[in-house]
Design a protein around this motif. Structure first.
Motif, PDB file in Angstrom:
ATOM      1  N   THR A 209     -17.176   0.361  24.661  1.00  0.00           N
ATOM      2  CA  THR A 209     -18.548   0.303  24.179  1.00  0.00           C
ATOM      3  C   THR A 209     -19.545   0.172  25.310  1.00  0.00           C
ATOM      4  O   THR A 209     -20.719  -0.081  25.048  1.00  0.00           O
ATOM      5  CB  THR A 209     -18.714  -0.888  23.211  1.00  0.00           C
ATOM      6  OG1 THR A 209     -18.344  -2.085  23.901  1.00  0.00           O
ATOM      7  CG2 THR A 209     -17.825  -0.705  21.997  1.00  0.00           C
ATOM      8  N   SER A 256     -23.744  -0.219  24.101  1.00  0.00           N
ATOM      9  CA  SER A 256     -24.140   0.193  22.759  1.00  0.00           C
ATOM     10  C   SER A 256     -22.889   0.634  22.023  1.00  0.00           C
ATOM     11  O   SER A 256     -21.968   1.200  22.612  1.00  0.00           O
ATOM     12  CB  SER A 256     -25.147   1.342  22.798  1.00  0.00           C
ATOM     13  OG  SER A 256     -25.414   1.811  21.485  1.00  0.00           O
ATOM     14  N   ASP A 258     -22.978   2.913  19.804  1.00  0.00           N
ATOM     15  CA  ASP A 258     -23.156   4.347  19.547  1.00  0.00           C
ATOM     16  C   ASP A 258     -22.909   5.103  20.848  1.00  0.00           C
ATOM     17  O   ASP A 258     -23.707   5.030  21.785  1.00  0.00           O
ATOM     18  CB  ASP A 258     -24.575   4.614  19.044  1.00  0.00           C
ATOM     19  CG  ASP A 258     -24.735   6.044  18.542  1.00  0.00           C
ATOM     20  OD1 ASP A 258     -23.888   6.890  18.895  1.00  0.00           O
ATOM     21  OD2 ASP A 258     -25.704   6.314  17.817  1.00  0.00           O
ATOM     22  N   ARG A 261     -25.774   7.493  22.065  1.00  0.00           N
ATOM     23  CA  ARG A 261     -26.901   6.820  22.724  1.00  0.00           C
ATOM     24  C   ARG A 261     -26.555   6.452  24.160  1.00  0.00           C
ATOM     25  O   ARG A 261     -27.391   6.583  25.060  1.00  0.00           O
ATOM     26  CB  ARG A 261     -27.289   5.567  21.940  1.00  0.00           C
ATOM     27  CG  ARG A 261     -27.894   5.857  20.564  1.00  0.00           C
ATOM     28  CD  ARG A 261     -28.278   4.549  19.889  1.00  0.00           C
ATOM     29  NE  ARG A 261     -28.855   4.760  18.576  1.00  0.00           N
ATOM     30  CZ  ARG A 261     -29.244   3.790  17.766  1.00  0.00           C
ATOM     31  NH1 ARG A 261     -29.108   2.521  18.145  1.00  0.00           N
ATOM     32  NH2 ARG A 261     -29.757   4.062  16.584  1.00  0.00           N
ATOM     33  N   ARG A 324     -19.765  15.946  17.304  1.00  0.00           N
ATOM     34  CA  ARG A 324     -20.116  14.524  17.353  1.00  0.00           C
ATOM     35  C   ARG A 324     -18.888  13.639  17.510  1.00  0.00           C
ATOM     36  O   ARG A 324     -18.986  12.506  17.990  1.00  0.00           O
ATOM     37  CB  ARG A 324     -20.873  14.136  16.086  1.00  0.00           C
ATOM     38  CG  ARG A 324     -22.243  14.780  15.967  1.00  0.00           C
ATOM     39  CD  ARG A 324     -22.978  14.328  14.722  1.00  0.00           C
ATOM     40  NE  ARG A 324     -23.325  12.921  14.778  1.00  0.00           N
ATOM     41  CZ  ARG A 324     -24.023  12.279  13.843  1.00  0.00           C
ATOM     42  NH1 ARG A 324     -24.441  12.945  12.776  1.00  0.00           N
ATOM     43  NH2 ARG A 324     -24.284  11.004  13.969  1.00  0.00           N
ATOM     44  N   ARG A 328     -17.144   9.740  19.457  1.00  0.00           N
ATOM     45  CA  ARG A 328     -16.674   8.780  18.455  1.00  0.00           C
ATOM     46  C   ARG A 328     -15.261   8.338  18.836  1.00  0.00           C
ATOM     47  O   ARG A 328     -14.439   9.143  19.262  1.00  0.00           O
ATOM     48  CB  ARG A 328     -16.671   9.448  17.069  1.00  0.00           C
ATOM     49  CG  ARG A 328     -16.123   8.569  15.945  1.00  0.00           C
ATOM     50  CD  ARG A 328     -17.088   7.470  15.573  1.00  0.00           C
ATOM     51  NE  ARG A 328     -16.845   6.988  14.230  1.00  0.00           N
ATOM     52  CZ  ARG A 328     -15.918   6.094  13.897  1.00  0.00           C
ATOM     53  NH1 ARG A 328     -15.140   5.588  14.827  1.00  0.00           N
ATOM     54  NH2 ARG A 328     -15.764   5.713  12.640  1.00  0.00           N
ATOM     55  N   HIS A 375     -20.609   6.098   9.207  1.00  0.00           N
ATOM     56  CA  HIS A 375     -21.551   4.983   9.329  1.00  0.00           C
ATOM     57  C   HIS A 375     -22.860   5.284   8.609  1.00  0.00           C
ATOM     58  O   HIS A 375     -23.735   4.422   8.533  1.00  0.00           O
ATOM     59  CB  HIS A 375     -21.827   4.696  10.806  1.00  0.00           C
ATOM     60  CG  HIS A 375     -22.391   5.858  11.549  1.00  0.00           C
ATOM     61  ND1 HIS A 375     -21.624   6.953  11.893  1.00  0.00           N
ATOM     62  CD2 HIS A 375     -23.649   6.117  11.985  1.00  0.00           C
ATOM     63  CE1 HIS A 375     -22.383   7.829  12.531  1.00  0.00           C
ATOM     64  NE2 HIS A 375     -23.606   7.353  12.594  1.00  0.00           N
ATOM     65  N   GLU A 376     -23.002   6.510   8.096  1.00  0.00           N
ATOM     66  CA  GLU A 376     -24.207   6.892   7.352  1.00  0.00           C
ATOM     67  C   GLU A 376     -23.930   7.083   5.864  1.00  0.00           C
ATOM     68  O   GLU A 376     -24.833   6.947   5.050  1.00  0.00           O
ATOM     69  CB  GLU A 376     -24.776   8.199   7.923  1.00  0.00           C
ATOM     70  CG  GLU A 376     -25.121   8.119   9.414  1.00  0.00           C
ATOM     71  CD  GLU A 376     -25.509   9.479   9.970  1.00  0.00           C
ATOM     72  OE1 GLU A 376     -25.507  10.451   9.178  1.00  0.00           O
ATOM     73  OE2 GLU A 376     -25.801   9.575  11.174  1.00  0.00           O
TER      74      GLU A 376
END
Length: 519
Positions: A209, A256, A258, A261, A324, A328, A375-376
């Motif tokens: 992370t 982070s 994410d 990001r 994406r 991940r 996560h969405e």
């Protein structure tokens, strides 16, 4: 008036006129000479300026050439290092392949030896059968002579005895056939999986992370922080990451959960350092531009994954979701690399068992697509991914395989089972995933608890990092037949109660120990 009276003034005027003309000409000549002298001075000064400009331009061009040459040399050195590392990896892979080929040759030799032993055993069994037939004939004659029984009565008595013996022999042969079938099936499955893993080897990198950004010098930390912390606040606000600056030499840490990001923040900091200007306005502009670039990289990653597997074109929205997954992670395993590896393995195994390798690759590549948006969107990632593929017009076979690859509900197609197997292989091999100590110990305790709950179990031990469970039973309560059923029942309970990668070997041990002391 006489002639001299008017001639004298005329000559005087003419003289003054000539004198004035000569003076004017002299003045004009001196003025022209002064102007030529001034022009010459200007020309010489202009030439001096031109020489200075030319020399400065030459120096600037030379400095630029030197910088370009140094940059090219650095790039060539970096590429040489990459090529050297790739050559070393290929050499290591060749060594592994040679070792695997040697092991396969040894296994083939062992199989030939066992085949010869089976032929010998078969011949011995045929001889024993002939001997048994002869003994039966002799027993029939003795019974008729000694027991004074009729042929019918002797036949009935003999048949009863034979039935009892045949039941025992049938049970033994049935148990032996079951064991041979299990060993053969395991050997065939092991050969298929070994061949698939041999033909595909992929490096895995564990992502975390945090991301470290190396700085050219310590003074860059102060420029990143800015006056009164304005730059670092603007950077955190624009990118959404936490910038950690501590005593680590020439290092800044980006934190982070994410990964996209973190990647945007890393690229922004590197470009700001290269530009040399760091201020809040430029940080916002650079963040917007890098965000667009990262979106393009995400799409490119999805396209490269599809091209690497040589699959048919994929809709744009699926490519973006697939890209994406590059940023991940799941249990510290990169999801996109995991999906590509699973697709390679599924395609190879599908070819071995007669299924379509293209469909198997496509289903395995998309099996974790739901993790790009889990996560969405609420729900299991398998259901989310299947719904996304269904909306994009993907085939029903691929959608069903993605939806069922975690065995909920039970897989109805062979492709779903194939995807689940490839997923388990890539996740279960050493180093693929990270597991916390707490979860590891909890899994071992659950394994032992399932075995201890069965009647007759004295002790249970989880071995080989949870890959094997050894169960010790009380010999007076559990016989051989019950031990087989107990092993199957424990395996079924483990499958229903626990989630685990790969497989777990259950071994039931029944032994009798007699102890006596000599005094």
């Amino acid at each position: 008036m006489t002639v001299w009276e008017w001639l004298w003034p005329t000559l005087t005027a003419a003289g003054f006129a000539l004198l004035g003309f000569w003076g004017h000409a002299l003045y004009v000549k001196m003025r022209d000479r002064a102007e030529h002298r001034a022009a010459g001075d200007l020309l010489r000064e202009a030439r001096r300026d031109a020489d200075m400009v030319r020399k400065e331009a030459e120096l600037s061009a030379r400095d630029e050439w030197i910088r370009g040459r140094e940059q090219i040399e650095a790039e060539m050195k970096a590429r040489q290092q990459v090529l050297t590392a790739a050559a070393e990896r290929l050499a290591r892979q060749d060594e592994r392949i040679e070792r695997e080929e040697q092991r396969v040759a040894e296994q083939a030799h062992e199989l030939d030896r066992r085949r010869g032993e089976l032929d010998t055993l078969r011949a011995e069994l045929e001889g024993q059968r002939d001997e048994l037939s002869r003994q039966l004939a002799e027993a029939r004659e003795r019974l008729e002579g000694l027991a004074h029984l009729s042929a019918e009565e002797a036949r009935e008595e003999l048949l009863k005895r034979l039935d009892a013996e045949l039941e025992i022999e049938h049970a033994a042969r049935l148990r032996k056939a079951q064991e041979e079938a299990r060993v053969t099936a395991e050997q065939k499955a092991r050969e298929i999986l070994t061949g698939a893993i041999q033909r595909y080897a992929a490096d895995q990198v564990a992502d975390v992370t945090t991301t470290a950004v190396h700085l050219p010098d310590e003074s860059m930390k102060g420029r990143i922080i800015g006056r009164e912390g304005r730059n670092i606040r603007a950077l955190e606000l624009a990118t959404g990451v936490t910038v950690i600056i501590d005593d680590s030499p020439e290092l800044v840490v980006l934190s982070s959960f994410d990964p996209i990001r973190r990647e945007i923040a890393r690229v922004v900091i590197e470009r700001l350092m290269h530009d040399g200007r760091i201020n809040p306005v430029l940080i916002e502009e650079m963040t917007d531009k890098v965000t667009q670039d990262v979106d393009a990289l995400i799409l490119q990653a999805g396209e490269e994954a599809v091209e690497a597997l040589r699959l048919a074109p994929v809709p744009l929205e699926i490519l973006q979701l697939l890209g994406r997954l590059k940023y991940r992670t799941s249990f510290s395993q990169n999801v996109l690399r995991h999906s590509i590896e699973a697709a390679h393995l599924a395609g190879m195994m599908a070819s071995e068992i007669g299924l379509d390798p293209v469909i198997a690759k496509r289903a395995a590549l998309f099996h974790d697509l739901g993790k790009a948006v889990d996560h969405e969107v609420e729900g299991r990632h398998a259901e989310i991914g299947a719904d996304l593929l269904n909306k994009a017009g993907e085939s029903e076979v691929v959608v069903a395989a993605v939806r069922e690859h975690h065995d909920t509900p039970q897989p109805e197609s062979a492709y779903a089972a194939l995807v689940a197997a490839a997923d388990a292989i890539t996740a279960a091999r050493p180093g693929a995933r990270a597991e916390t100590t707490g979860l590891y110990l909890k899994r071992l305790e659950d394994l032992e608890a399932i075995a201890k709950a069965e009647p007759g179990v004295v002790r249970s031990l989880a071995m080989q990092a949870g890959r094997e469970l050894r169960v010790f039973v009380e010999p007076t309560e559990v016989d051989d037949a019950t031990a087989i059923q107990l092993a199957r029942r424990i395996s079924k309970n483990i499958e229903e109660s626990l989630d685990f990668p790969g497989q777990i070997k259950v071994t039931v041990i029944r032994e009798t120990r007699c102890v006596e002391y000599a005094r």
